[in-house]
Write a protein that holds these residues in place. Structure first.
Motif, short mmCIF file in Angstrom:
data_model
loop_
_atom_site.label_atom_id
_atom_site.label_comp_id
_atom_site.label_asym_id
_atom_site.label_seq_id
_atom_site.Cartn_x
_atom_site.Cartn_y
_atom_site.Cartn_z
N ASP A 105 -31.64 38.13 61.75
CA ASP A 105 -31.14 37.04 62.57
C ASP A 105 -31.66 37.14 64.00
O ASP A 105 -31.75 38.24 64.55
N TYR A 106 -31.98 36.00 64.57
CA TYR A 106 -32.42 35.96 65.96
C TYR A 106 -32.03 34.62 66.56
O TYR A 106 -31.85 33.63 65.86
N VAL A 107 -31.88 34.61 67.87
CA VAL A 107 -31.57 33.41 68.63
C VAL A 107 -32.66 33.22 69.66
O VAL A 107 -33.00 34.15 70.39
N LEU A 108 -33.22 32.02 69.69
CA LEU A 108 -34.30 31.74 70.64
C LEU A 108 -33.74 31.25 71.97
O LEU A 108 -32.71 30.59 72.02
N LYS A 109 -34.45 31.61 73.04
CA LYS A 109 -34.10 31.12 74.38
C LYS A 109 -35.09 30.03 74.78
O LYS A 109 -36.30 30.25 74.65
N PRO A 110 -34.62 28.88 75.29
CA PRO A 110 -33.21 28.48 75.43
C PRO A 110 -32.56 28.27 74.06
O PRO A 110 -33.25 28.04 73.07
N VAL A 111 -31.23 28.35 74.03
CA VAL A 111 -30.50 28.28 72.77
C VAL A 111 -30.75 26.94 72.08
O VAL A 111 -30.64 25.88 72.69
N GLN A 112 -31.13 27.02 70.80
CA GLN A 112 -31.35 25.83 69.99
C GLN A 112 -30.19 25.70 68.99
O GLN A 112 -30.04 26.55 68.10
#
Length: 274
Positions: A105-112
């Protein structure tokens, strides 16, 4: 009981955005702490034992990878299962492919929002799957450690193009002196990160280099050198024995050195057959 999470993000606006989007995508999630540096992340995670960690990969000082490595060793698995790991990263095509390949799991910046909803769905499923105590605590710990090891490897992997042929020599300073030596890589028994330097240990000498361990590791032959701790890389052929203490921690002894080398939980699987 509501699921719990900790966020470690050094940019306040991005941390606020992640908090807001998580509140919308996962209303029952309880944020037990939001911190801006790696040391605070380790301290708060061990104090609060959250079920999910959102770790920014590129924090100054101790980054998200370092936080995960420290927690892997320090986590009290007899008190709480190790948390699910989510990396927070600026968009990078290679890193995203590496994470997806390992189902990390990963979260991209800026948050999508759409990407975050997929992450939340994965996390919900993972937390629900481990509710029934089908596996022993030891099996659950081994499974989570294996996932974390893959996550750290994917997050720290070099980008496309590789790093070329493995190093043959290390240009290093003698410890305590100003003389620079060309040290044949075949003489090196292990590398150890220490403050601003990396120690280079042979059977008879100690040298210092300024190249960080995480930059040095991709330049080494992976068959010849194994990472056994977040701060230590050893020559595999120099390993003489693996020792286990009363607490179950592993240490290595090397041919030609009297040192005892600690083995992190993340890398204990390398020596399971021994």
């Amino acid at each position: 009981m509501n699921p719990t999470a900790l966020i470690a993000e050094d940019e306040p606006l991005l941390a606020q955005a992640l908090c807001a989007e998580l509140a919308a995508a996962w209303p029952e999630l309880e944020l037990v702490a939001t911190v801006g540096d790696g040391r605070s992340a380790v301290r708060e995670a061990l104090a609060r034992l959250p079920q999910v960690l959102f770790l920014d990969i590129r924090m100054p000082g101790l980054d998200g990878l370092g936080v995960a490595a420290e927690l892997a060793d320090a986590w009290p698995a007899d008190e709480a299962p190790m948390p699910q790991l989510v990396f927070v990263t600026a968009y990078d095509e290679y890193a995203a492919k590496a994470f997806d390949a390992q189902a990390i799991d990963y979260v991209l910046k800026p948050v999508q929002p759409e990407r975050l909803r997929r992450t939340v769905a994965r996390l919900r499923q993972a937390l629900e799957a481990r509710e029934p105590a089908a596996a022993s605590a030891e099996e659950a710990l081994a499974s989570t450690l294996a996932q974390w090891q893959k996550a750290l490897a994917a997050a720290g992997a070099p980008g496309p193009g590789g790093t070329g042929a493995p190093l043959k020599f290390i240009t290093a300073s003698e410890a305590g002196g100003s003389t620079v030596r060309m040290v044949p890589i075949d003489e090196v028994l292990y590398f150890e990160a220490a403050d601003k330097y990396v120690r280079v240990l042979t059977a008879t000498h100690e040298y210092l280099i300024r190249t960080p361990l995480k930059q040095l590791l991709p330049q080494l032959d992976p068959e010849a050198f194994w990472q056994v701790h977040r701060a230590v890389v050893v020559r595999s052929s120099a390993i003489e024995a693996v020792h286990r203490d009363e607490a179950g921690r592993q240490h290595l002894s090397l041919r030609g050195r009297a040192d005892r080398i600690p083995v992190s939980r993340l890398y204990a699987h390398l020596f399971r057959a021994m």
